[in-house]
Design a protein around this motif. Structure first.
Motif, short mmCIF file in Angstrom:
data_model
loop_
_atom_site.label_atom_id
_atom_site.label_comp_id
_atom_site.label_asym_id
_atom_site.label_seq_id
_atom_site.Cartn_x
_atom_site.Cartn_y
_atom_site.Cartn_z
N ASP A 1 -40.84 1.39 -12.26
CA ASP A 1 -39.38 1.40 -12.38
C ASP A 1 -39.00 0.95 -13.78
O ASP A 1 -39.56 0.02 -14.32
CB ASP A 1 -38.75 0.43 -11.37
N ILE A 2 -38.03 1.64 -14.32
CA ILE A 2 -37.50 1.30 -15.65
C ILE A 2 -36.08 0.84 -15.42
O ILE A 2 -35.44 1.28 -14.46
CB ILE A 2 -37.59 2.59 -16.51
N ARG A 3 -35.56 -0.03 -16.27
CA ARG A 3 -34.17 -0.51 -16.11
C ARG A 3 -33.21 0.64 -15.79
O ARG A 3 -33.29 1.71 -16.39
CB ARG A 3 -33.71 -1.14 -17.42
N GLY A 4 -32.32 0.42 -14.83
CA GLY A 4 -31.42 1.47 -14.38
C GLY A 4 -30.55 2.03 -15.49
O GLY A 4 -30.19 3.21 -15.47
N ASP A 5 -30.21 1.21 -16.50
CA ASP A 5 -29.31 1.70 -17.55
C ASP A 5 -30.06 2.30 -18.74
O ASP A 5 -29.48 2.58 -19.78
CB ASP A 5 -28.40 0.55 -18.04
N ALA A 6 -31.40 2.52 -18.59
CA ALA A 6 -32.18 3.03 -19.73
C ALA A 6 -31.71 4.42 -20.15
O ALA A 6 -31.70 4.75 -21.34
CB ALA A 6 -33.66 3.04 -19.40
N TRP A 7 -31.34 5.26 -19.19
CA TRP A 7 -30.94 6.64 -19.51
C TRP A 7 -29.57 6.91 -18.88
O TRP A 7 -29.46 7.62 -17.89
CB TRP A 7 -31.95 7.65 -18.96
N ASP B 1 -34.34 3.76 -26.72
CA ASP B 1 -35.09 2.61 -26.21
C ASP B 1 -36.59 2.95 -26.22
O ASP B 1 -37.01 3.86 -25.49
CB ASP B 1 -34.60 2.31 -24.78
N ALA C 1 -38.44 2.74 -22.68
CA ALA C 1 -38.08 3.83 -21.78
C ALA C 1 -38.66 5.16 -22.26
O ALA C 1 -39.15 5.97 -21.46
CB ALA C 1 -36.56 3.92 -21.66
N PHE D 1 -45.09 -4.37 -21.15
CA PHE D 1 -44.69 -3.59 -19.97
C PHE D 1 -45.85 -2.75 -19.46
O PHE D 1 -46.14 -2.75 -18.26
CB PHE D 1 -43.49 -2.70 -20.32
N ASN E 1 -48.28 -2.91 -15.93
CA ASN E 1 -48.17 -1.76 -15.03
C ASN E 1 -49.41 -0.87 -15.03
O ASN E 1 -49.30 0.36 -14.96
CB ASN E 1 -46.92 -0.95 -15.38
#
Ligand SMILES: CC(C)(COP(=O)(O)OP(=O)(O)OC[C@H]1O[C@@H](n2cnc3c(N)ncnc32)[C@H](O)[C@@H]1OP(=O)(O)O)[C@@H](O)C(=O)NCCC(=O)NCCS
Length: 309
Positions: A151-157, A235, A238, A275, A279
């Protein structure tokens, strides 16, 4: 251009020819860095260096005892990258490497120099003396292809989900040139010509956020991300994750064997290092990136190819 005898009696530094390839390969393999591989046709890598780069050998007593290569990255910030510097282990520490590197710097007219140095203190010494400063570790990473995307931060894209598509090598290098001022056109053509190779872009809403080159593993199953450039306003964590889990990078084999891995290199200062290590990535080795200009390469925006930058 230099051809012929260097100042030190006993060494002759000269351009390599195809007739030298078997000896070059023996020297490379003796240093645990073979240039050929079971899944690669013939002398794919050395043929590229001969055609598109500088490739020198050192002779002593009529026998080739070392070789070195340098490939130019063009564009607004041109630089030569030392691709190879290897000496027959039987004559390590006798001045061959020093003469080969000096030969490269005479042969290739470039305002800046870069390389990925091994941990051999002789290599680092020669590069530093030649004006290249050790800047950061190049971490060699290995990621099981079967692992699901993290999972990547929700606001990345905010604008949409990333997707990937194959590009012709010229288009990929043109995008990277616009971003970084560095022209890898020759290198993209070579990367894409490797078995399973292709150039690609990762896009969000039709806008490229990363471009790179990927291919099949040289020895076993799996993929190798040879090179990636990340857009300046993107980013970098991301973008890297989007590239690593993109369809273009994973296109073959569609169902990876359990042992199949994706391998790539990442600069130690890249913001994604922690990161990816959290992962599923593992560090298999590391070198040291050296450059005569510390601002030439932005370590947050690149997956470097140790051979070509
Ligand atoms: C690295 C390599 C190419 C260097 O070539 P070489 O012929 O062995 O090295 P040279 O003898 O020309 O030069 C080494 C220099 O480092 C110096 N040196 C050796 N160990 C050193 C140390 N620990 N600290 C500082 N200087 C050192 C030597 O004194 C010599 O300098 P000098 O000629 O002024 O005395 C060769 O050793 C090699 O093939 N190593 C294994 C493969 C490798 O790692 N290649 C580099 C890939 S990036």
């Amino acid at each position: 251009m230099i051809v012929g005898v260097m100042s030190d009696p006993g060494f002759r530094i000269r351009p390599a020819s195809r007739d030298d390839f078997a000896t070059i390969e023996r020297i490379a393999a003796a240093n645990d860095e073979p240039t050929t591989a079971p899944r690669w046709p013939g002398y794919l890598y050395l043929d590229h260096l001969l055609a598109e780069a500088a490739l020198l050998v050192a002779e002593r007593g009529g026998a080739v005892v070392g070789y070195a290569g340098a490939a130019v990255v063009g564009g607004r910030h041109p630089a030569a990258h030392v691709t190879d510097l290897f000496v027959d282990p039987a004559v390590h520490g006798q001045g061959v490497g020093k003469h080969l590197l000096r030969g490269l710097q005479l042969e290739v007219d470039a305002p800046a120099w870069t390389t990925s140095s091994s941990a051999d203190p002789r290599a680092l010494t020669l590069y530093v003396r030649a004006g290249m400063q050790p800047l950061w570790p190049v971490l060699y990473l290995d990621l099981p292809l079967g692992l699901p995307a993290p999972d990547i931060r929700g606001d990345a894209w905010p604008g949409g989900r990333p997707s990937s598509r194959q590009l012709d090598p010229g288009s990929a290098s043109a995008i990277e040139l616009a971003w970084s001022g560095r022209d890898f056109a020759v290198q993209y053509r070579h990367w894409a010509s490797r078995p399973g190779g292709l150039a690609f872009a990762v896009e969000v809403d039709g806008r490229p956020v990363a471009v790179g080159a990927v291919r099949d593993g040289r020895i076993g199953p799996g993929r190798v991300l040879d090179h990636l450039a990340i857009a300046p306003d993107t980013d970098p964590v991301a973008a890297l994750v989007a590239a690593l889990w993109s369809t273009a990078v994973r296109i073959s084999p569609p169902e990876p064997a359990p042992e199949a891995r994706l391998t790539f290199a990442l600069p130690g200062p890249h913001p994604a290092v922690a990161f990816v290590l959290r992962n599923g990535c593992r560090i298999t080795d590391h070198d040291t990136f050296c450059a005569s200009d510390p601002d030439l390469v932005d370590p947050a925006r690149t997956v470097p190819d140790p051979s070509f930058g």
